[in-house]
Design an enzyme around this catalytic site. Structure first.
Site, PDB file in Angstrom:
ATOM      1  N   LYS A   1       0.706  -1.297   0.280  1.00 36.01           N
ATOM      2  CA  LYS A   1      -0.376  -0.227  -0.058  1.00 36.01           C
ATOM      3  C   LYS A   1       0.504   1.266  -0.356  1.00 36.01           C
ATOM      4  O   LYS A   1       2.148   1.075   0.003  1.00 36.01           O
ATOM      5  CB  LYS A   1      -1.122   0.335   1.000  1.00 36.01           C
TER       6      LYS A   1
ATOM      7  N   ASP B   1      -2.195  -2.378  10.823  1.00 33.48           N
ATOM      8  CA  ASP B   1      -2.441  -1.430   9.084  1.00 33.48           C
ATOM      9  C   ASP B   1      -3.224  -2.898   8.622  1.00 33.48           C
ATOM     10  O   ASP B   1      -3.471  -2.840   7.790  1.00 33.48           O
ATOM     11  CB  ASP B   1      -1.378  -1.614   8.576  1.00 33.48           C
TER      12      ASP B   1
END
Length: 290
Positions: free
Chosen positions: A11, A137
């Site tokens: 990401k 995350d």
């Protein structure tokens, strides 16, 4: 099903704001997260005898309880009382200690993969509840795509896909401690905050230029000050017509958004030529099937 292979996508943060340091020591965040087409590959295979066996293509990477992959598999065995054991091989491509959630996305792949391999039928919401026990995350990495992330990163609001563009990723040849960055941020005295709401609205409107206009990351104020290479990489990207160049997460990875693949490849070559980074990837946004 006894064996499964799946990809774990990295990401970038299109926007990253830190609102405050909480009393529990965590930081209150608001971020726009986006998966990119750069991934690790995990192979999961059931075995009759109990226990978790993990291997990896990176020499020296822990393959025991110090690894988030191992921790995630252990949690799934404990939570769902699964029979036998599992072998997991991790083929790593995402740069490590890079601000790209490499460890978290590998952990997320284990949650998704074991759910499929053992035909558990667990909802994404429940997997995210388990994932946050491994890392902040991990819930985002379980769902992927484009999302507004709040709290410590575990409160997610899914957004439409960001319009496609070319993404150039460059990880300098040093690691950055996330702990160091947050300890030196002084979050409660920040005077500037990125406009995360404006970015979310631009994404909903399908306005890439609107997204680019408000891209920002408050953690750059710490990491970029300490490491001038980050500024140099950003400058090279801008010299080659990047719409925007910015650090991802706590760094040190820098990414640039481009209209032209030719411009991105030109910047990549220049970054390598100047020895600013060896791990350089020309990529794109990745949108999982919803």
């Amino acid at each position: 099903m006894n064996r499964l292979e799946l990809n774990a996508y990295a990401k970038v943060n299109l926007g990253l704001d830190v609102l405050r340091r909480r009393e529990d020591g965590y930081h209150e965040l608001r971020m726009i997260m986006q998966t990119v087409d750069l991934f690790d590959t995990l192979t999961l295979e059931k075995k009759e005898e109990a226990g978790i066996e993990m291997t990896c293509n990176i020499e020296g990477l822990p393959c025991d309880e110090r690894n988030l992959v191992y921790k995630s598999a252990k949690l799934m065995f404990e939570e769902y009382k699964l029979p036998g054991g599992i072998r997991i091989h991790l083929e790593k491509r995402i740069p490590m200690a890079a601000g790209m959630a490499g460890g978290s996305t590998d952990a997320a792949a284990v949650f998704n993969g074991m759910n499929e391999l053992y035909e558990l039928g667990v909802t994404k919401e429940r997997l995210c509840e388990l994932g946050v026990k491994i890392g902040a995350d991990v819930p985002y990495c379980i769902v992927g795509g484009t999302a507004l992330s709040e709290g410590i990163g575990e409160v997610l609001t899914m957004l439409p896909n960001v319009p496609d563009c070319v993404v150039l990723i460059a990880k300098p040849d040093f690691d950055v401690s996330t702990k160091y960055v947050f300890e030196n941020l002084h979050a409660n005295s920040l005077t500037y905050h990125p406009d995360i709401d404006a970015m979310a609205e631009a994404i909903r409107a399908g306005d890439l230029q609107g997204v680019v206009k408000v891209m920002d990351n408050v953690l750059e104020t710490v990491t970029e000050t300490k490491y001038t290479e980050i500024t140099e990489i950003k400058n090279v990207m801008k010299e080659h017509n990047a719409m925007r160049a910015m650090m991802s997460g706590s760094g040190p990875t820098v990414f640039g958004l481009y209209k032209s693949e030719e411009d991105a490849k030109g910047a990549a070559e220049e970054i390598k030529k100047r020895n600013l980074a060896k791990q350089v990837f020309v990529s794109s946004f990745y949108h999982p099937i919803k």
